[in-house]
Motif scaffolding. Structure first.
Motif, mmCIF file in Angstrom:
data_model
loop_
_atom_site.group_PDB
_atom_site.id
_atom_site.type_symbol
_atom_site.label_atom_id
_atom_site.label_comp_id
_atom_site.label_asym_id
_atom_site.label_seq_id
_atom_site.Cartn_x
_atom_site.Cartn_y
_atom_site.Cartn_z
ATOM 1 N N GLU A 374 3.311 -66.939 34.281
ATOM 2 C CA GLU A 374 2.213 -67.595 33.566
ATOM 3 C C GLU A 374 0.899 -67.045 34.089
ATOM 4 O OE1 GLU A 374 0.369 -72.085 33.347
ATOM 5 O OE2 GLU A 374 2.543 -71.856 33.062
ATOM 6 N N LEU A 375 0.153 -66.346 33.223
ATOM 7 C CA LEU A 375 -1.100 -65.682 33.604
ATOM 8 C C LEU A 375 -2.069 -65.727 32.416
ATOM 9 C CD1 LEU A 375 0.316 -62.467 35.342
ATOM 10 C CD2 LEU A 375 -0.804 -64.387 36.495
ATOM 11 N N PRO A 376 -3.367 -65.509 32.675
ATOM 12 C CA PRO A 376 -4.281 -65.380 31.539
ATOM 13 C C PRO A 376 -3.837 -64.304 30.556
ATOM 14 C CG PRO A 376 -5.528 -65.645 33.566
ATOM 15 C CD PRO A 376 -4.105 -65.496 33.969
ATOM 16 N N ARG A 377 -3.306 -63.178 31.068
ATOM 17 C CA ARG A 377 -2.704 -62.138 30.236
ATOM 18 C C ARG A 377 -1.474 -61.630 30.976
ATOM 19 N NH1 ARG A 377 -6.054 -64.180 27.931
ATOM 20 N NH2 ARG A 377 -7.703 -63.383 26.584
ATOM 21 N N VAL A 378 -0.346 -61.690 30.327
ATOM 22 C CA VAL A 378 0.892 -61.275 30.981
ATOM 23 C C VAL A 378 1.171 -59.807 30.679
ATOM 24 C CG1 VAL A 378 1.873 -63.594 30.894
ATOM 25 C CG2 VAL A 378 2.331 -61.994 29.029
ATOM 26 N N TRP A 379 1.912 -59.177 31.585
ATOM 27 C CA TRP A 379 2.420 -57.835 31.377
ATOM 28 C C TRP A 379 3.769 -57.921 30.686
ATOM 29 C CZ3 TRP A 379 -0.324 -53.452 32.549
ATOM 30 C CH2 TRP A 379 -1.427 -53.592 33.403
ATOM 31 N N ALA A 380 4.070 -56.918 29.893
ATOM 32 C CA ALA A 380 5.398 -56.845 29.300
ATOM 33 C C ALA A 380 6.432 -56.605 30.391
ATOM 34 C CB ALA A 380 5.455 -55.738 28.251
ATOM 35 N N ILE A 381 7.590 -57.216 30.256
ATOM 36 C CA ILE A 381 8.671 -57.036 31.234
ATOM 37 C C ILE A 381 9.226 -55.615 31.108
ATOM 38 C CG2 ILE A 381 10.981 -57.817 31.883
ATOM 39 C CD1 ILE A 381 10.260 -60.569 30.869
ATOM 40 N N ASN A 382 9.399 -54.964 32.254
ATOM 41 C CA ASN A 382 9.935 -53.598 32.228
ATOM 42 C C ASN A 382 11.043 -53.377 33.262
ATOM 43 O OD1 ASN A 382 8.516 -53.650 34.600
ATOM 44 N ND2 ASN A 382 7.014 -52.081 34.024
ATOM 45 N N HIS A 383 11.522 -54.452 33.884
ATOM 46 C CA HIS A 383 12.491 -54.300 34.968
ATOM 47 C C HIS A 383 13.789 -55.055 34.714
ATOM 48 C CE1 HIS A 383 10.369 -58.085 35.700
ATOM 49 N NE2 HIS A 383 11.458 -58.492 36.327
ATOM 50 N N PHE A 384 13.933 -55.655 33.515
ATOM 51 C CA PHE A 384 15.134 -56.439 33.263
ATOM 52 C C PHE A 384 16.323 -55.507 33.051
ATOM 53 C CE2 PHE A 384 17.832 -59.543 31.076
ATOM 54 C CZ PHE A 384 17.586 -60.662 31.855
ATOM 55 N N PRO A 385 17.505 -55.886 33.534
ATOM 56 C CA PRO A 385 18.668 -54.989 33.415
ATOM 57 C C PRO A 385 19.025 -54.648 31.972
ATOM 58 C CG PRO A 385 19.106 -56.710 35.016
ATOM 59 C CD PRO A 385 17.805 -57.051 34.380
ATOM 60 N N ASP A 386 18.783 -55.564 31.046
ATOM 61 C CA ASP A 386 19.086 -55.267 29.649
ATOM 62 C C ASP A 386 17.855 -54.651 28.996
ATOM 63 O OD1 ASP A 386 19.481 -55.518 26.776
ATOM 64 O OD2 ASP A 386 21.164 -56.836 27.257
ATOM 65 N N PRO A 387 17.908 -53.387 28.574
ATOM 66 C CA PRO A 387 16.711 -52.726 28.016
ATOM 67 C C PRO A 387 16.236 -53.375 26.716
ATOM 68 C CG PRO A 387 18.661 -51.360 27.701
ATOM 69 C CD PRO A 387 19.068 -52.482 28.601
ATOM 70 N N THR A 388 17.115 -54.094 26.023
ATOM 71 C CA THR A 388 16.689 -54.756 24.787
ATOM 72 C C THR A 388 15.630 -55.813 25.066
ATOM 73 O OG1 THR A 388 18.939 -54.427 23.953
ATOM 74 C CG2 THR A 388 17.515 -55.915 22.715
ATOM 75 N N ILE A 389 15.763 -56.516 26.178
ATOM 76 C CA ILE A 389 14.762 -57.528 26.559
ATOM 77 C C ILE A 389 13.442 -56.849 26.899
ATOM 78 C CG2 ILE A 389 14.170 -59.220 28.325
ATOM 79 C CD1 ILE A 389 16.062 -60.302 26.271
ATOM 80 N N ASN A 390 13.473 -55.745 27.613
ATOM 81 C CA ASN A 390 12.240 -55.024 27.948
ATOM 82 C C ASN A 390 11.516 -54.567 26.684
ATOM 83 O OD1 ASN A 390 12.846 -55.295 30.696
ATOM 84 N ND2 ASN A 390 14.015 -53.382 30.719
ATOM 85 N N GLN A 391 12.268 -54.052 25.734
ATOM 86 C CA GLN A 391 11.654 -53.591 24.489
ATOM 87 C C GLN A 391 11.080 -54.751 23.684
ATOM 88 O OE1 GLN A 391 14.363 -51.399 22.015
ATOM 89 N NE2 GLN A 391 12.851 -51.016 20.404
ATOM 90 N N ALA A 392 11.830 -55.871 23.620
ATOM 91 C CA ALA A 392 11.325 -57.036 22.889
ATOM 92 C C ALA A 392 10.065 -57.585 23.540
ATOM 93 C CB ALA A 392 12.403 -58.115 22.827
ATOM 94 N N SER A 393 10.014 -57.626 24.868
ATOM 95 C CA SER A 393 8.833 -58.125 25.559
ATOM 96 C C SER A 393 7.622 -57.245 25.270
ATOM 97 C CB SER A 393 9.102 -58.189 27.059
ATOM 98 O OG SER A 393 7.945 -58.572 27.759
ATOM 99 N N ASP A 394 7.808 -55.941 25.299
ATOM 100 C CA ASP A 394 6.693 -55.024 25.034
ATOM 101 C C ASP A 394 6.172 -55.210 23.613
ATOM 102 O OD1 ASP A 394 5.106 -52.540 25.875
ATOM 103 O OD2 ASP A 394 6.100 -51.829 24.043
ATOM 104 N N THR A 395 7.070 -55.379 22.655
ATOM 105 C CA THR A 395 6.663 -55.550 21.256
ATOM 106 C C THR A 395 5.888 -56.848 21.050
ATOM 107 O OG1 THR A 395 8.568 -54.272 20.488
ATOM 108 C CG2 THR A 395 7.478 -55.705 18.882
#
Length: 458
Positions: A374-395
């Motif tokens: 929880e932040l004023p602006r969050v970064w997209a997740i890039n370290h999760f073992p499932d790459p689908t979650i990383n891609q969804a977070s970035d989008t």
């Protein structure tokens, strides 16, 4: 008719209300000409020096228009709300239909041109969301580093069968032996991932508002310049929860005559059109009813209207006028600029589920929180073992950064939940069936349950 009499006919409350002194529209008698209907006639007794209003011969006019003739086209009653008929309306125009509330067609606030000019609120009439002030990019924490992701819990065959039996008890048309007598032959455990992103934004809109003036203090421009819409400190009651708040902008209030009754406190009763009475509903205005007695038809006097065919209006009690709803009978309104602040929690999610279990079922069960930030602006997740979650977070993070241009983004929150999903194969009466046990609640999804029956509930 003497000059004094003519001058008396030209005096009206509409021209005396401050701020509403515009000349009447075309269609009114020219100044100096007496109203039509009294050429060369002496006014009735009780109106010395003045002609009585049309439609009230020998009768006192409605309260609020003493000694004055109403505008042509509304004989028998005061002028409609707003003060004047539409420009160019012919004399004898038909009044609104009975039962229609006359105030429904009146604007909710006085005309904009009658409002005071407040610096910084020139476009208040548009009611469009105000663009948030420009601000520098908030300080962002560094992106998260790799961390250990917990694994989903695994259930045993006994727990799966117990959940299966509980599932049948929730369905009246499912036989219980299909679960109790079944044998678990295979159980495969997996994990579903549920990523959520929440962006909490604030939108501000200004509009003119009004309320009856009862003598309350007025905070007007004389007390100083009005603060800007985004300069007012208004806090949400709770983050990530939709809410709304209306406040009065300081130093914008003023007192104006009511635009509905034009300061007269009362308006014409629309149910009787100012007449004070209506047609009797028992005899339909005939004064008698046709009845059949003693082998013949004859007229029987109506006792409800005392043979007059008219009944006193129940809405105005025979006065022809009712209290103005807009100003609550006070005659004046307190007008001010209202700031409406709306807090909205924008929610998006993405589910990764690789079995035949419908993905929407994952949203309604509990799981283990593997990551939350929880932040004023969050970064997209890039370290999760499932790459689908990383891609969804970035989008989703990129989408939320530009999706709400009329709102000020206050804070963001995202998380990843791991939900256990167990695929179970069971055999009942040599028939193989498959069902799923998912979530910490051990919910069961069994679309092919083997023992279904039809029952009728009497």
């Amino acid at each position: 008719m003497s000059e004094n009499e003519k001058q008396g006919l030209l005096t009206g409350p509409q021209s005396q209300v401050p701020g509403y002194g515009a000349p009447p529209p075309s269609g009114y008698p020219p100044q100096g000409a007496p109203p039509q209907g009294y050429p060369g006639q002496a006014p009735p007794q009780g109106y010395q020096g003045q002609a009585p209003p049309q439609g009230y011969p020998g009768q006192a006019p409605p309260q609020g228009y003493p000694g004055q003739a109403p505008p042509q086209g509304y004989q028998g009653g005061p002028p409609p709300q707003g003060g004047y008929p539409p420009q160019g309306a012919p004399a004898g125009a038909v009044p609104p239909a009975a039962g229609q509330v006359e105030q429904d067609s009146i604007p909710s606030a006085p005309p904009i041109e009658k409002m005071d000019q407040i610096a910084g609120y020139e476009n208040v009439a548009s009611q469009d969301p105000l663009p948030p002030p420009s601000y520098e990019e908030v300080t962002r924490a560094p992106p998260p580093t790799d961390r250990q992701i917990p694994s989903a819990s695994v259930i045993t065959a006994e727990q799966a069968k117990e959940a299966y039996i509980d599932f049948t008890s929730e369905h009246c048309c499912y036989g219980s032996s299909g679960a109790k007598d079944s044998s678990i032959v295979d159980l495969k455990s997996s994990s579903a991932f549920h990523y959520t992103l929440e962006t909490f934004g604030e939108k501000r809109v200004t509009t003119w508002a009004q309320e009856p003036y009862n003598g309350q203090p007025i905070d007007g421009p004389q007390n100083g310049p009005a603060p800007g819409p985004w300069d007012l400190q208004v806090m949400a009651s709770k983050n990530f929860q939709n809410s709304k708040s209306d406040i009065e902008v300081p130093h914008t209030a003023s007192v104006k005559p009511c635009h509905t009754c034009v300061g007269n406190c009362r308006v014409r009763c629309n149910h009787c059109h100012g007449r004070g009475n209506n047609r009797c509903t028992w005899c339909h205005g005939n004064g008698h009813n046709r009845v059949y007695e003693d082998g013949r038809h004859h007229n029987k006097p109506c006792h409800h209207c005392n043979r007059s065919g008219q009944q006193r209006c129940n809405w105005c009690h025979g006065h022809g006028q009712v209290k103005c709803k807009t100003c609550d009978g006070k005659g004046n309104l307190k007008c001010y600029i209202k700031l409406t602040v709306t807090w909205t929690n924008h929610y998006d999610d993405h589910i990764v589920e690789r079995t035949a279990l419908p993905s929407e079922l994952i949203r309604g069960v509990n799981g283990q929180t593997a990551f939350e930030e929880e932040l004023p602006r969050v970064w997209a997740i890039n370290h999760f073992p499932d790459p689908t979650i990383n891609q969804a977070s970035d989008t989703l993070v990129k989408r939320h950064s530009t999706a709400f241009p009329t709102e000020r983004l206050l804070i963001q929150r995202h998380r990843v939940r791991i939900i256990p999903v167990n695929e179970v194969i069971a055999i009942w009466k040599n028939q193989e069936t498959k069902f799923y046990v998912y979530g910490f609640e051990n919910k069961v999804y069994a679309p092919d349950y083997p023992q279904k029956c039809c029952c009728t509930i009497l």
